[in-house]
Design a protein around this motif. Sequence first.
Motif, mmCIF file in Angstrom:
data_model
loop_
_atom_site.group_PDB
_atom_site.id
_atom_site.type_symbol
_atom_site.label_atom_id
_atom_site.label_comp_id
_atom_site.label_asym_id
_atom_site.label_seq_id
_atom_site.Cartn_x
_atom_site.Cartn_y
_atom_site.Cartn_z
ATOM 1 N N LYS A 1 -32.321 28.918 -50.616
ATOM 2 C CA LYS A 1 -33.308 28.426 -49.556
ATOM 3 C C LYS A 1 -32.623 27.964 -48.329
ATOM 4 O O LYS A 1 -32.914 27.959 -47.337
ATOM 5 N N VAL A 2 -31.306 27.427 -48.584
ATOM 6 C CA VAL A 2 -30.518 26.923 -47.445
ATOM 7 C C VAL A 2 -29.873 27.743 -46.650
ATOM 8 O O VAL A 2 -30.326 27.842 -45.557
ATOM 9 N N PHE A 3 -29.429 28.906 -47.185
ATOM 10 C CA PHE A 3 -29.126 30.038 -46.461
ATOM 11 C C PHE A 3 -30.154 30.723 -45.700
ATOM 12 O O PHE A 3 -30.228 31.145 -44.778
ATOM 13 N N ALA A 4 -31.493 30.957 -46.537
ATOM 14 C CA ALA A 4 -32.516 31.622 -45.741
ATOM 15 C C ALA A 4 -32.978 30.884 -44.579
ATOM 16 O O ALA A 4 -33.266 31.251 -43.441
ATOM 17 N N VAL B 1 -39.481 24.538 -42.635
ATOM 18 C CA VAL B 1 -38.551 25.232 -43.617
ATOM 19 C C VAL B 1 -37.215 24.568 -43.733
ATOM 20 O O VAL B 1 -36.756 24.583 -45.146
ATOM 21 N N LEU B 2 -36.826 23.808 -42.766
ATOM 22 C CA LEU B 2 -35.610 23.012 -42.796
ATOM 23 C C LEU B 2 -35.852 22.016 -43.919
ATOM 24 O O LEU B 2 -35.284 21.442 -44.671
ATOM 25 N N ARG B 3 -37.027 21.392 -43.979
ATOM 26 C CA ARG B 3 -37.453 20.495 -44.937
ATOM 27 C C ARG B 3 -37.571 21.015 -46.381
ATOM 28 O O ARG B 3 -36.883 20.135 -47.442
ATOM 29 N N GLU B 4 -38.092 21.921 -46.655
ATOM 30 C CA GLU B 4 -38.466 22.686 -47.820
ATOM 31 C C GLU B 4 -36.870 23.056 -48.512
ATOM 32 O O GLU B 4 -36.804 23.165 -49.540
ATOM 33 N N ALA B 5 -35.930 23.509 -47.483
ATOM 34 C CA ALA B 5 -34.573 23.925 -47.868
ATOM 35 C C ALA B 5 -33.900 22.629 -48.322
ATOM 36 O O ALA B 5 -32.836 22.712 -48.996
ATOM 37 N N GLY B 6 -34.261 21.231 -48.104
ATOM 38 C CA GLY B 6 -33.337 20.265 -48.539
ATOM 39 C C GLY B 6 -32.496 19.806 -47.286
ATOM 40 O O GLY B 6 -31.675 18.885 -47.645
ATOM 41 N N PHE C 1 -22.621 21.546 -50.504
ATOM 42 C CA PHE C 1 -22.055 22.741 -49.653
ATOM 43 C C PHE C 1 -20.827 22.218 -48.703
ATOM 44 O O PHE C 1 -21.038 22.132 -47.756
ATOM 45 N N PRO C 2 -19.719 21.772 -49.253
ATOM 46 C CA PRO C 2 -18.603 21.124 -48.531
ATOM 47 C C PRO C 2 -18.417 21.981 -47.607
ATOM 48 O O PRO C 2 -18.242 23.264 -47.824
ATOM 49 N N GLY C 3 -18.110 21.377 -46.349
ATOM 50 C CA GLY C 3 -17.572 22.017 -45.347
ATOM 51 C C GLY C 3 -18.727 22.992 -44.435
ATOM 52 O O GLY C 3 -18.288 23.434 -43.349
ATOM 53 N N LEU C 4 -19.807 23.011 -44.894
ATOM 54 C CA LEU C 4 -20.813 23.909 -44.359
ATOM 55 C C LEU C 4 -21.295 23.279 -42.940
ATOM 56 O O LEU C 4 -21.300 23.973 -41.761
#
Length: 96
Positions: free
Chosen positions: A5-8, A51-56, A80-83
């Motif tokens: 979800k984060v990458f999408a 989408v940003l909310r649902e991805a957290g 996701f350290p460093g992202l």
Amino acid sequence: MEIGKVFAALADDSRRRMVAELAADPGDRERACGSFDLPVTKATRTHHFRVLREAGLVTQRDHGNGSALRLRRTDIERHFPGLLHILVAELHQDGA
């Protein structure tokens, strides 16, 4: 936070830019949704925020006739350290 979800969510240039702009603020201040320079319709903006909310990646607070976003920096860095550093670097590389 689910990696898919984060990458999408971040696969879209506009959403990635919004997260990078939020991450570039060391004060982690809340930012009005209308302050993002997005050349899209209001409905598309609303979709991007959802989408940003649902991805957290962000939280959204509604107030009066507007709303504001805040980055969930601590959660993102834990999962996701460093992202965020990579996204901010990309933002600066693009000339923002």
